[in-house]
Write an enzyme that holds these catalytic residues in place. Structure first.
Site, PDB file in Angstrom:
ATOM      1  N   HIS A   1       0.825  -1.200   0.000  1.00 26.26           N
ATOM      2  CA  HIS A   1       0.000   0.000   0.000  1.00 26.26           C
ATOM      3  C   HIS A   1       0.864   1.256   0.000  1.00 26.26           C
ATOM      4  CE1 HIS A   1      -2.797   2.878   2.256  1.00 26.26           C
ATOM      5  NE2 HIS A   1      -3.438   2.619   1.126  1.00 26.26           N
TER       6      HIS A   1
ATOM      7  N   HIS B   1      -1.338  10.510  -2.996  1.00 28.90           N
ATOM      8  CA  HIS B   1      -2.663  10.121  -2.530  1.00 28.90           C
ATOM      9  C   HIS B   1      -3.579  11.318  -2.300  1.00 28.90           C
ATOM     10  CE1 HIS B   1      -5.699   9.253   0.603  1.00 28.90           C
ATOM     11  NE2 HIS B   1      -5.846   8.124  -0.052  1.00 28.90           N
TER      12      HIS B   1
END
Length: 315
Positions: free
Chosen positions: A49, A91
């Site tokens: 991740h 992100h």
């Protein structure tokens, strides 16, 4: 690169876009690549991740290098566009949390963005894992990540804030096709936006798609769960037909396991999704007890900031 565990259930046969291609009898090399990639996805997947983001600044080359060296099956990354239309790996929609600047990403050109320090924040937030080399780390472009890791590495890419950048999918697919990643079977595309996934499918149907979902109680006092974008009902109300609607375009569903520490899915949810020919990838799992629980449920993959922990459990 593959971490495999023995699963008790039989291997499922993928339908949908793969079956359509096979039934037409078209000698399509890309379809063969998709076939191989879908077969590979039958093994349990360790998804790093934002890289090994528990050990290094998320979405930076050091984090991706650590995950690669650990042997993660996929490098997971979010893609957004700069003010001058360049694809970068970040992100948040703003720069506040992970750089030394503030404001929306879309206000910065690539040149301006890459002058920023995207690593020192990690050292401040995680003093026990701080490294001096993280200071000054850049926000990487998609090309820089591909240049580093090539077409033999697999990438799990999220179209981030796609509604803000209507050309994001086309630009992303052009970049991936141009670098040979689609032909290499090296890319899976994920999104919370069903519209974004269908755009990708329309551009090139030979890419596995993952529908992300986020379950949470709509009201603080409510026991019933809702899904953030409304793509499915809450887990307690979801039906086979709901899963089949997702399966019409996606090969997997990516779901949160908890909300504020409380579980939002159970083993029955996992089994029902799999019975409807959907793989189940769960995010973001960092604790070993939860990893072990989900492995016991037979999930098909997990996102984790600590791929080394999950790899040790699955070897």
């Amino acid at each position: 690169m593959s971490c495999q565990i023995s699963l008790s259930r039989p291997i499922r046969q993928f339908t949908g876009i793969l079956a359509i291609t096979i039934l037409t009898g078209a000698p399509n090399a890309s379809a063969n690549t998709l076939d191989r990639q879908l077969t590979a996805l039958q093994d349990f997947q360790v998804v790093a991740h934002r890289g090994a983001s528990g050990h290094a600044p998320e979405h930076t080359l050091p984090a991706f290098q650590m995950a690669y060296d650990m042997g993660a099956d996929y490098l997971e990354l979010d893609i957004q566009m700069t003010a001058d239309g360049e694809l970068v790996v970040l992100h948040d929609e703003t720069l506040n949390r992970t750089t030394d600047a503030e404001g929306p990403l879309q206000d910065y050109t690539l040149a301006e963005l890459q002058e920023l320090d995207a690593g020192s924040w990690f050292n401040t937030t995680n003093p026990s894992r701080a490294q001096s080399r993280f200071a000054g780390t850049q926000v990487p472009t998609l090309d820089q990540v591909i240049d580093r890791f090539g077409t033999q590495t697999r990438y799990y890419i999220e179209t981030k804030s796609a509604e803000r950048d209507p050309t994001l999918e086309a630009e992303l697919m052009e970049a991936l096709e141009g670098r040979g990643l689609i032909e290499a079977g090296a890319v899976t595309i994920q999104s919370f936006s069903q519209e974004s996934l269908r755009k990708v499918q329309a551009i090139n149907p030979n890419v596995p798609l993952v529908q992300l979902v986020w379950y949470y109680p709509e009201n603080e006092d409510s026991e019933e769960l809702t899904e953030w974008t409304g793509v499915t009902p809450g887990p307690e109300a979801i039906t086979d037909a709901d899963f089949q609607e997702v399966r019409d375009y996606a090969v997997a569903i990516g779901t949160n396991m908890t909300y504020q520490g409380e579980p939002v899915i159970d083993e029955a949810f996992v089994t029902q999704a799999q019975d409807n020919d959907l793989l189940v990838h769960v995010y973001t799992v960092n604790g070993i007890p939860m990893m072990e629980q989900l492995l016991g449920w037979g999930v098909d993959g997990m996102f984790t900031n600590f791929p080394d922990r999950l790899i040790r459990l699955t070897q």
